[in-house]
Scaffold this motif. Structure first.
Motif, PDB file in Angstrom:
ATOM      1  N   PRO A 540      -5.747   2.471 -11.565  1.00  0.00           N
ATOM      2  CA  PRO A 540      -4.978   2.401 -10.315  1.00  0.00           C
ATOM      3  C   PRO A 540      -5.866   2.679  -9.104  1.00  0.00           C
ATOM      4  O   PRO A 540      -6.869   3.396  -9.185  1.00  0.00           O
ATOM      5  N   THR A 541      -5.472   2.116  -7.987  1.00  0.00           N
ATOM      6  CA  THR A 541      -6.156   2.383  -6.720  1.00  0.00           C
ATOM      7  C   THR A 541      -5.642   3.708  -6.163  1.00  0.00           C
ATOM      8  O   THR A 541      -4.431   3.955  -6.138  1.00  0.00           O
ATOM      9  N   MET A 542      -6.573   4.571  -5.692  1.00  0.00           N
ATOM     10  CA  MET A 542      -6.196   5.884  -5.166  1.00  0.00           C
ATOM     11  C   MET A 542      -6.921   6.137  -3.858  1.00  0.00           C
ATOM     12  O   MET A 542      -8.055   5.672  -3.660  1.00  0.00           O
ATOM     13  N   ILE A 543      -6.264   6.864  -2.945  1.00  0.00           N
ATOM     14  CA  ILE A 543      -6.905   7.326  -1.710  1.00  0.00           C
ATOM     15  C   ILE A 543      -7.362   8.753  -1.957  1.00  0.00           C
ATOM     16  O   ILE A 543      -6.542   9.671  -2.079  1.00  0.00           O
ATOM     17  N   ILE A 544      -8.680   8.925  -2.075  1.00  0.00           N
ATOM     18  CA  ILE A 544      -9.199  10.253  -2.436  1.00  0.00           C
ATOM     19  C   ILE A 544      -9.508  11.098  -1.213  1.00  0.00           C
ATOM     20  O   ILE A 544      -9.669  12.315  -1.312  1.00  0.00           O
ATOM     21  N   LYS A 545      -9.606  10.475  -0.043  1.00  0.00           N
ATOM     22  CA  LYS A 545      -9.756  11.228   1.198  1.00  0.00           C
ATOM     23  C   LYS A 545      -8.802  10.630   2.216  1.00  0.00           C
ATOM     24  O   LYS A 545      -8.998   9.523   2.708  1.00  0.00           O
ATOM     25  N   GLN A 546      -7.739  11.351   2.513  1.00  0.00           N
ATOM     26  CA  GLN A 546      -6.656  10.810   3.328  1.00  0.00           C
ATOM     27  C   GLN A 546      -6.857  11.164   4.803  1.00  0.00           C
ATOM     28  O   GLN A 546      -7.506  12.164   5.128  1.00  0.00           O
ATOM     29  N   ILE A 564     -11.207   5.403  -0.573  1.00  0.00           N
ATOM     30  CA  ILE A 564     -10.409   4.995  -1.733  1.00  0.00           C
ATOM     31  C   ILE A 564     -11.283   4.916  -2.978  1.00  0.00           C
ATOM     32  O   ILE A 564     -12.516   4.784  -2.907  1.00  0.00           O
ATOM     33  N   LYS A 565     -10.591   5.005  -4.126  1.00  0.00           N
ATOM     34  CA  LYS A 565     -11.221   4.804  -5.426  1.00  0.00           C
ATOM     35  C   LYS A 565     -10.409   3.742  -6.138  1.00  0.00           C
ATOM     36  O   LYS A 565      -9.172   3.791  -6.150  1.00  0.00           O
ATOM     37  N   THR A 615      -4.857  -4.174  -3.463  1.00  0.00           N
ATOM     38  CA  THR A 615      -5.567  -5.069  -4.379  1.00  0.00           C
ATOM     39  C   THR A 615      -4.576  -6.132  -4.814  1.00  0.00           C
ATOM     40  O   THR A 615      -3.417  -6.125  -4.398  1.00  0.00           O
ATOM     41  N   THR A 616      -5.014  -7.024  -5.661  1.00  0.00           N
ATOM     42  CA  THR A 616      -4.103  -8.073  -6.138  1.00  0.00           C
ATOM     43  C   THR A 616      -3.026  -7.519  -7.046  1.00  0.00           C
ATOM     44  O   THR A 616      -2.021  -8.199  -7.298  1.00  0.00           O
ATOM     45  N   LEU A 617      -3.187  -6.254  -7.523  1.00  0.00           N
ATOM     46  CA  LEU A 617      -2.233  -5.704  -8.484  1.00  0.00           C
ATOM     47  C   LEU A 617      -1.462  -4.502  -7.961  1.00  0.00           C
ATOM     48  O   LEU A 617      -0.383  -4.202  -8.476  1.00  0.00           O
ATOM     49  N   ASP A 618      -1.995  -3.789  -6.968  1.00  0.00           N
ATOM     50  CA  ASP A 618      -1.274  -2.601  -6.499  1.00  0.00           C
ATOM     51  C   ASP A 618      -1.592  -2.332  -5.043  1.00  0.00           C
ATOM     52  O   ASP A 618      -2.438  -3.007  -4.428  1.00  0.00           O
ATOM     53  N   SER A 619      -0.890  -1.331  -4.515  1.00  0.00           N
ATOM     54  CA  SER A 619      -1.046  -0.961  -3.108  1.00  0.00           C
ATOM     55  C   SER A 619      -0.731   0.515  -2.951  1.00  0.00           C
ATOM     56  O   SER A 619       0.226   1.020  -3.554  1.00  0.00           O
ATOM     57  N   VAL A 620      -1.579   1.229  -2.145  1.00  0.00           N
ATOM     58  CA  VAL A 620      -1.321   2.640  -1.842  1.00  0.00           C
ATOM     59  C   VAL A 620      -1.514   2.829  -0.338  1.00  0.00           C
ATOM     60  O   VAL A 620      -2.185   2.027   0.318  1.00  0.00           O
ATOM     61  N   SER A 621      -0.925   3.903   0.192  1.00  0.00           N
ATOM     62  CA  SER A 621      -1.049   4.165   1.622  1.00  0.00           C
ATOM     63  C   SER A 621      -1.000   5.664   1.885  1.00  0.00           C
ATOM     64  O   SER A 621      -0.492   6.438   1.058  1.00  0.00           O
TER      65      SER A 621
END
Length: 1194
Positions: A540-546, A564-565, A615-621
């Protein structure tokens, strides 16, 4: 929509195979497959059954169908073949059956009206369309008529008829004026469903000459207009003025005042009517009433309630609208029109009939040779529809014989079908209100399996999300589907997979190890085919520094970070938005790879900034707020959050502890109060930081406790009074060694979901609590107090285990122990659970009822044995209902009430009972599963109570000394009525009450005439009913006896007496003559006494006063001694009517200050009257009139 079911390992393919055997085979909508397979025709599009066409446009009658080979089309018109080639105006669209009739060049739509039916045919059968009735739209003109003006008196009802021309379809009616403005409508004035305009009562403002009814014909886009209707409303004041202007002074006439009246219905007529409506339609019921004041309409359904969520009131509640009516809406609907003078009602008996509607429509059937099948055609309606079958458009009775089929009413049974059995069958369900026609083909095919999903299709999903792998298939007989993983993998089974009926394989929670190649195999008796698909599971895509909250001064600059990672095989894109919208198009906003910078900040930059990683498969914010503050005008000490610590170092590294040290950042003029230490578990929860501990602001080292098998990283945050600093850079990673679990799962429970199972659930350990790889759980259980050995099972990746085959509701000892590859956790604590509950077995016994009073009863029962409860005893539940009222002796609708008493109670109170009624009750025991059987119904009766107030009390027919009282019995007698009691007393003009008189009246009376009352006196009445228990609530009313006629004739205002009028006129005339004499004398220049001039020159115009009555001779007895007009007695409604008073100067002049004109008529004010009151008759400024005094009294 996909249907989903979980298949157990041992029975997966047996159930899948049986489902395919009993489910009708569907031909997938695959273009390649459809080109290869033979298929009977199917009608895909057709015109509506009732097709109204615009006569100005070409007629298009649709008929589209599909099939293999492509079908040919033919048409019938009015039951006979329609030869299209013989009519030059009729063409057929290419590759279609749609007719186009050209009427644009001289044709007439009326010539092509009729009933059309389309047939689509190929070598496998023939499908037919509905009967399509073609009718041309009509919008006729209004017939010429002479519209007479309407003259109506104020307060009377009025109906303006529209009577629009009959069109096809019927027109929409509305009323407007000459300016094309809609006429206002309200409770008093409204349009009926038939288009007429109804006035419950008219007012002077209703006068106008342009009431125009319009009819709009939507099909032809035309509006027709009726001739304007003129309405003239005569008010009472204008009538009186008109009448008085045309009568002499000695005549007496007056228009009657507005008379209030009780409602009567303008539509519908009579007291009852009937209405038939079809199921699914909108039911419209209308009641429009006239009356003064304007009546209010109320709707009720006899014996039931108006349907919830489907009932609407329109046209100021004059129209009841019920949508989507069904047979349950049949019944009697009553509209009640009411105003203060009374009410009227109308009952409409509604019968809901139903055109045929489908219960089970026949469905296409695809069979292989030798198979069996059925076509089912079930419809309902009112009356019950007749079912008939056709094959290829021909009644089945005269169609060619087919030994494989058998007709059994609404079902056709096929057995041992062959390819020649392919045909299209039509089911016709009809009754007097319509029909349904459905085509369903039987297609006999022998086809080996085919997989329609493309080979080597790649599926990509994010870890911990569902993965759906398609295997669309076709074959006849229906193929059996199997799934394998890998080239030489074993067949997939078990609870980790879900197999769908359409061949799709679902992996509910895909993990990284789910990546691989999956093979789908389809086989039937004609062959076997397989297909491979590939699954890739991504991180999964993650935001490691927000981004973090910022406060910045105007003119400064600010930066938001967003690191992001993501999965290395996916390409992310980072987008910044402000307040959920795009960033301003401004060069001050600079976007870097991992940050957003804003230069020269302004107030408009204030808001919420969000970093969105896709990404083409997921999204985070992640979001942060920017607050812009005013710039500091002069240099000053800046207080801010500390700078982050730096140079983190790990020392003294042990298995369960480590030392962390750091260097503090600048405190920004606010001392650091404490440091917060956070850790990240890079193995189990990467990117997520957890709180570890905190230390005082003067401390820069700390000894940290560690858990086994955790890949630690640490960071430090400094805190001062302003806030928290940014986190420090992460320390180096430190992986602790694995160990046995230190703890066991929490929240262990044992509950049953079924009577024969025990469901053991627990809270699973978190990743870092596992202390090592291979985390599992040892679940153990044994029945309590029976000496059984422990039964255990080891499970992984679950938090629930179901033990089957247990006795019903028995206690179990349960424990759940954690283990991993290095060993077991400490011995867990035991908890007590219970297997599943079942419904209680027996009902409470010895149910007794003790009557407390007329509205309260106490119920006793014996508790049931706890063994028979078979579950957790929750309490006892009493069902009770009223059987009948002992006073009315009629059954009523049974409405059961329920009271629940928690725990092991053996008694309870029943409140809110109705007195003098018969009740039944039963008692049931309740556990977690539900209710047990009911005890035998117990009958009990409540004693009498005091009655409610009489339903009404009316006082009518007032005379000089009597009043008539009428009343209705109490709505709730609550017992046997033994008498009524009437009390009354007079009320004087100061509202003081006189002596109270009491009368006892037999219970069977409904009216009473009170005699020997005082005339012109107000009385107050108190009335109530009695039972043997006591008196009920009272109802009060007031009424007045009328005035004595002789007394009224004597009490007349002095200003209306003839002798007074004559006197005043004589005085005025005398003064006028004296003024004239004085004027003449002055003109002659001499001055001498008036008396001498009168003696010397007697003026013949001056008449001597009569000595007997002091009036001038000009006004004789003929005027002074007129008798009062008939009907001049004060009326009973306590107002002195203008037309009932004697003639006075005021009544015939323009006011009390009237003047004579030059001809010598009255010029002064001599009556002594005040300014005329607008509605209270003729009052004098001298002593009050006795009539008025009496009126104020009553």
């Amino acid at each position: 929509m996909m249907t989903k079911k979980t298949i157990s390992a041992s029975r997966a393919f047996l159930i899948l195979f049986l489902c395919h055997m009993i489910t009708a085979l569907e031909v997938p909508l695959d273009s390649i497959l459809l080109k290869e397979l033979s298929q009977p025709p199917t009608i895909t599009q057709q015109s509506p059954k009732d097709y109204i066409v615009d006569p100005r446009e070409n007629i298009v009658i649709q008929c589209e169908a599909k099939g293999k080979p492509p079908p040919s089309f033919s048409w019938t018109r009015n039951g006979t073949h329609f030869d299209i080639d013989k009519d030059a105006r009729v063409t057929v669209k290419p590759n279609s059956g749609t007719l186009v009739i050209n009427i644009m060049n001289g044709g007439k739509a009326e010539a092509y009206e009729g009933i059309y039916q389309c047939t689509a045919r190929n070598e496998r059968g023939a499908a037919i369309s509905n009967n399509i009735v073609i009718r041309s739209s009509r919008s006729p003109l209004w017939t010429k008529e002479k519209v007479e003006p309407k003259h109506v008196r104020e307060g009377d009802p009025l109906v303006l008829h529209c009577s629009p021309p009959v069109g096809l379809p019927p027109p929409i009616i509305f009323w407007m004026d000459n300016s094309f403005q809609r006429l206002p409508q309200n409770e008093r004035v409204s349009q009926g469903l038939n288009g007429d305009l109804y006035f419950s009562n008219v007012k002077p403002e209703d006068t106008r000459e342009d009431y125009i009814c319009y009819a709009r014909f939507n099909h032809t886009q035309t509006i027709q207009q009726k001739q304007p209707i003129s309405v003239k409303v005569f008010s009472m004041d204008s009538l009186n003025e008109t009448i008085s202007a045309n009568l002499s002074d000695t005549d007496f006439y007056g228009a009657k005042p507005l008379t209030e009246r009780r409602p009567t219905l303008l539509t519908p007529m009579g007291s009852t009517s009937n209405k038939v409506e079809l199921r699914g339609n909108v039911l419209l019921l209308e009641c429009i009433a006239e009356g003064l004041p304007t009546p209010v309409i109320r709707w009720i359904k006899e014996g039931g309630e108006l349907p919830v969520n489907r009932t609407f009131f329109e046209n100021f509640k004059k129209t009841l609208k019920i949508i989507e009516v069904s047979e349950a809406d049949s019944g009697k609907y009553k509209c009640v029109a009411r105003n203060p003078l009374g009410s009227t009602h109308h009952t409409i008996t509604v019968t809901v009939k139903a055109a045929p509607y489908w219960i089970t429509a026949p469905r296409n059937l695809v069979l292989s040779p030798g198979e069996d099948g059925t076509l089912i055609c079930r419809a309902n309606g009112n009356p019950k529809p007749n079912i008939s079958w056709l094959t290829n458009g021909v009644p089945i009775a005269i169609a060619p014989e087919d030994p494989s089929r058998k007709v059994d009413g609404d079902t056709i049974i096929f057995s041992d079908v062959q390819e020649r059995s392919s045909a299209v069958y039509q089911c016709n369900a009809s009754n007097e209100y319509g029909y349904l026609l459905a085509n369903a083909f039987v297609n006999v095919l022998a086809e080996p399996p085919r997989i329609l999903t493309p080979a080597n299709k790649l599926y990509q999903v994010i870890a911990n999300n569902p993965a759906l792998l398609d295997c669309a298939f076709f074959g006849s007989p229906v193929p059996e589907i199997e799934w394998f993983k890998g080239v030489k993998g074993s067949i997939l089974r078990g609870d980790l997979y879900v197999f769908h009926d359409n061949g799709t394989l679902e992996i509910p929670v895909a993990q990284k190890d789910s990546t691989g190649t999956y093979t789908c195999v389809a086989r039937n008796k004609l062959g076997k085919v397989q297909n491979e698909v590939h699954l890739e599971v991504k991180d999964p895509t993650m935001i490691i520094k927000q981004p973090e909250y910022k406060i910045i001064q105007r003119g400064g600059q600010v930066s938001f970070e967003c690191t992001i990672k993501h999965d290395p095989t996916l390409i992310p894109t980072i987008t910044w938005v402000k307040d959920n919208g795009e960033l301003p198009d401004d060069e001050r906003f600079i976007i870097h790879k991992d940050s957003l910078a804003i230069m020269n900040v302004t107030d408009k930059d204030d808001g919420t900034y969000t970093c969105v990683a896709n990404t083409t498969l997921d999204s985070v914010s992640a979001s942060a707020v920017l607050t812009v503050v005013a710039a500091t005008p002069t240099p000053a000490i800046i207080y801010d959050r500390p700078n982050p610590p730096f140079d983190l170092e790990l020392t003294d590294q042990l298995e369960r502890s480590i030392q962390l040290s750091w260097i503090p950042g600048y405190d920004n003029n606010s001392p650091i109060t404490n440091f917060v230490i956070e850790y990240e578990d890079g193995m189990h929860e990467p990117g997520i930081w957890h709180y570890q501990t905190e230390v005082h602001g003067t401390q820069t080292t700390v000894q940290l406790k560690l858990s086994p098998y955790v890949n630690y990283s640490f960071r430090v945050i400094a805190v001062n009074e302003i806030g928290r600093s940014q986190p420090s850079e992460a320390s180096e990673q430190y992986l602790t060694k694995a160990a046995k679990p230190d703890e066991n799962p929490s929240g262990v429970q044992g509950i049953g979901s079924e009577p024969d199972n025990l469901v053991i659930i627990w809270e699973p350990l978190k990743g870092f609590q596992s202390n090592g790889p291979g985390l599992q759980y040892k679940v153990s259980w044994r029945q309590k107090d029976v000496g059984d050995e422990w039964t255990s099972v080891i499970v992984a990746n679950v938090s629930k285990y179901i033990v089957s085959g247990t006795p019903t509701f028995v206690p179990y000892e349960i424990k759940v122990q954690a283990l991993n590859d290095l060993g077991y956790a400490p011995e867990p604590a035991e908890v007590i659970g219970h297997s599943g509950e079942d419904l209680p077995m027996v009902a409470p016994g010895n149910v007794q009822v003790h009557i407390v009073n007329s509205t309260l009863a106490k119920v006793h029962w014996d508790p049931v044995p706890l063994k028979t409860v078979r579950g957790h005893l929750q309490g006892y539940r009493i069902y009770y209902w009223k059987v009948q009222s002992l006073s009315k002796r009629r059954r009523r609708h049974v409405e059961k009430k329920i009271l629940t008493f928690s725990g092991n109670k053996t008694h309870g109170m029943l409140p809110g009972l109705e007195p003098y009624s018969s009740y039944k009750l039963n008692v049931r025991v309740v556990n977690g599963k539900g209710e047990g059987p009911a005890s035998p119904d117990k009958l009990f009766k409540t004693p009498e109570g005091v009655p409610s107030s009489p339903s009404f009390l009316k006082i009518t027919n007032p005379t000089l000394d009597s009043l008539t009282l009428e009343w209705g019995p109490p709505t709730h007698p609550n017992g046997v009525l033994i008498a009524y009691t009437l009390k009354f007393q007079p009320i004087n003009s100061t509202h003081e009450l006189g002596p109270l008189v009491e009368i006892r009246i037999p219970a069977n009376e409904t009216s009473l005439i009170l005699s020997n009352l005082n005339y012109s006196t107000r009385y107050k009445f108190y009335f109530y009913a009695q039972t043997s228990v006591g008196a009920g609530s009272q109802i009060t009313e007031e009424a007045v006896t009328i005035m004595d006629e002789a007394m009224a004739s004597r009490q007349v205002d002095i200003a209306t007496q003839g002798w007074f009028i004559g006197l005043m006129c004589a005085v005025a005339l005398l003064i006028l003559i004296l003024l004239i004499v004085c004027f003449i004398r002055r003109n002659k220049g001499g001055k001498y006494p008036v008396k001498e001039k009168e003696d010397a020159h007697a003026d013949p115009e001056i008449q001597p006063m009569k000595e007997d009555d002091g009036t001038f001779g000009e006004y004789g007895d003929a005027e002074d001694h007129k008798p009062l007009k008939k009907g001049s007695r004060t009326p009973s409604d306590r107002t002195v009517k203008k037309e009932d008073s004697d003639d006075s100067l005021v009544d015939y002049g323009e006011g009390v200050n009237g003047q004579f004109n030059e001809d010598g008529s009255f010029i002064g004010q001599y009556s002594g009257k005040k300014e005329k009151e607008p509605a209270e008759g003729n009052e004098s400024s001298e002593a009050p009139s006795p009539v008025n005094a009496m009126n104020s009294f009553v």
